[in-house]
Enzyme design. Structure first.
Site, short mmCIF file in Angstrom:
data_model
loop_
_atom_site.label_atom_id
_atom_site.label_comp_id
_atom_site.label_asym_id
_atom_site.label_seq_id
_atom_site.Cartn_x
_atom_site.Cartn_y
_atom_site.Cartn_z
N LYS A 271 -4.11 -0.96 -8.18
CA LYS A 271 -3.82 -2.39 -8.40
C LYS A 271 -4.44 -2.89 -9.71
O LYS A 271 -5.59 -2.58 -10.02
CB LYS A 271 -4.38 -3.21 -7.23
CG LYS A 271 -4.27 -4.71 -7.34
CD LYS A 271 -2.84 -5.22 -7.46
CE LYS A 271 -1.85 -4.54 -6.57
NZ LYS A 271 -2.06 -4.77 -5.15
N ASP B 110 -2.97 4.43 -6.16
CA ASP B 110 -1.57 4.51 -5.74
C ASP B 110 -0.93 5.81 -6.20
O ASP B 110 0.09 6.24 -5.65
CB ASP B 110 -0.80 3.31 -6.27
CG ASP B 110 -1.15 2.05 -5.49
OD1 ASP B 110 -2.16 1.41 -5.84
OD2 ASP B 110 -0.46 1.76 -4.51
N GLY C 219 0.84 -1.19 0.00
CA GLY C 219 0.00 0.00 0.00
C GLY C 219 0.88 1.24 0.00
O GLY C 219 1.88 1.31 0.74
#
Lengths: 358, 358
Positions: free
Chosen positions: B255, B244, B63
């Site tokens: 992702k 992200d 993460g």
């Protein structure tokens, strides 16, 4: 029971007789365990109709035509093993047929083969004959016909593949995919297959990967969520998969995930072609008429691999496992069959078309 | 180092201090092993910068913000452990920072936190101070700020959720997702979360499932290929996940699989909302500027579960594992940040907006 032509693709799954048969000495249906292949090439011996039904339900045998053939062989086996007066055998076989028809609802092959095999039995009984031999001969002739359908469908489909193509596929598109790739290869076309692993059973990572590898064709594995990304960066040129059922108005159902890839292909302007084998189901008008099988959610809580099974999800949650999805005709570029290539909205023409392999 | 407010969501991942910290007595970075949680709640002790870097690379910590915090704590740890003349420490720390920055390229948090921590060190050194304490204080203040960003982002995002919603999510959207769901629940909204398992690491089946379960909210697991089917049958109302990195023109990376779901949502007219935490990366103009990490393909040949790892693909094939994909602004309904909810094409306004939680 030989391979359909001398140049059958060198992939085990390209010839159905190599993965399923009735053994008259063993009095059993012998079938490749598709949950384990190609990690191990194990054949399972099914001696009762209930064992046959469970092998279909638990995915030992998978794929619309293969599971229909195994069910048909199971019904023939039952006719031989039934210890009953000839007048009662027809009634017993009908009951057994209902058990087999209840195994998996989505693909239409089972719905065609079992009633037809039952009809063969009833015709034999009416003529005072033992129904076993006519039934076995009928199912074997259907397997032979299925091999020929796969060959013709694949040879037609090779026209849809160009030299240098990067072809996405999902789950296992079976013998017609093998014939398509093998024909294209023999035509000098270099094709790179991008296979989705296909959770939860990993048919893509095992069955498709093995089939493509056995033919000496390049294969790259991706996970099921990567197709759109690969399209976005130019690593997929077209999407080609099979269908478990095709409707008269051009909807197709196939392993869940197919719709996701079809929508992505449409978004990026990449064609989606369906390997449609022997065409639409004459009894299914449109997508809403297709029953979508919902399987035990525990199957998506686990991953089965070469060395066993691991639990991949936490306990105490719900899961939902629809085994198929439905793709509408406007997302499909063409449906390729043993009688040629059809626009999805014209797939009804299949019934008035003769095969025309030049 | 307490939880940010008394009403923090009762999910372990909602408070970063509960999953990562520098232990001054141990002289080590202690971090939850996110590859195993929640099957086991194991903390890993990282005593060297190389151990920290490898824990980031091998997904022990995952993460964007969490891995940046762990890298920052690792850099502070290095400043304490370095046995060098003060004049040399700055040079060594720069070299260590390069190692940490090279671990994972896609998320932008690492690119912000490490140079900022380095600046803190250099300022301290210039003043003749030991840089360790100022660096540790800085990183801990960043973790504290990240918790507050998550809280504000989640509270804003709760406005995007309606009573009765069926919300698709992908991978683990982290603390802001917890805050969104917890706030919605406290507002009396009943939400059902549909989580994609997220191959190959099953973050959805483990981390998201656990977080949602810990808050007493309904969760249903699906595989990554099922989102379009569930949308087609009315079982998904909206798609919400994290990012992200967000670009100045409103692209997001997340992702791999996110793009697939976003295209499907667009196709079916379902909104896609992004939990954007502290907004866009001021240094990334557009999607083409985002480096997409390509990881070792062997990771998609296996499945890691509760009781070990199994190989799920055959040997001898290629694999391709892009860890992220990029979704363009026209597929995004809104980006929710700690400063409010922005149209993707107006996400630059983030920098001129003050938080306005009423």
């Amino acid at each position: 029971m030989t391979t359909p032509t001398p140049d059958t693709p060198p992939a085990l799954l390209a010839d159905r007789f190599k993965t399923l048969r009735y053994d008259e000495d063993e009095r059993a249906v012998i079938v490749l365990d598709r949950r384990k292949y190609p990690f191990t090439t194990e054949f399972v011996t099914l001696r009762t109709v209930e064992e046959v039904a469970q092998a279909i339900e638990n995915m030992t045998v998978q794929g619309g035509p293969p599971l229909a053939y195994v069910a048909g062989l199971g019904l023939a086996m039952a006719a031989r093993d039934l210890d009953a007066a000839p007048a009662r055998i027809g009634v017993y076989l009908e009951r057994i047929a209902r058990r087999l028809l209840a195994t998996r609802p989505t693909a239409d092959d089972l719905n065609h083969l079992i009633p037809a095999a039952l009809q063969v039995a009833q015709d034999a009984i009416r003529e005072g004959l033992d129904p076993f031999r006519p039934m076995l001969d009928f199912v074997n002739s259907e397997i032979q016909r299925g091999n020929e359908v796969s060959r013709l469908c694949g040879i037609h489909a090779a026209r849809l593949v160009n030299d240098g193509d990067q072809v996405l596929t999902h789950c296992i598109a079976g013998a017609a995919l093998c014939w398509m790739l093998w024909t294209a290869k023999n035509q000098g076309k270099k094709v790179h297959v991008i296979g989705c692993e296909t959770r939860p059973y990993f048919q893509g990572a095992r069955l498709t990967a093995a089939s493509v590898q056995e033919m000496g064709i390049d294969f790259t594995l991706i996970t099921d969520g990567m197709s759109a990304h690969l399209m976005s960066i130019g690593r997929i040129d077209k999407f080609i998969c099979a269908a478990d059922r095709i409707t008269l108005d051009g909807h197709i159902t196939n392993k869940v995930g197919t719709l996701t890839h079809a929508i992505a292909a449409h978004h990026f302007g990449k064609p989606f072609y369906v390997l449609g084998y022997d065409g639409p189901d004459p009894h299914t008008e449109t997508g809403a008429d297709i029953p979508i099988e919902e399987r035990d959610p525990s199957e998506i809580f686990h991953a089965r691999g070469e060395t066993g099974t691991v639990r991949t999800a936490i306990n105490g949650i719900e899961g939902y496992y629809p085994a198929f999805d439905i793709t509408p005709p406007h997302l499909i570029g063409a449906i390729c069959t043993d009688r040629g290539i059809f626009a999805p909205n014209a797939i009804r023409d299949y019934f008035t078309t003769q095969s025309s392999l030049s």
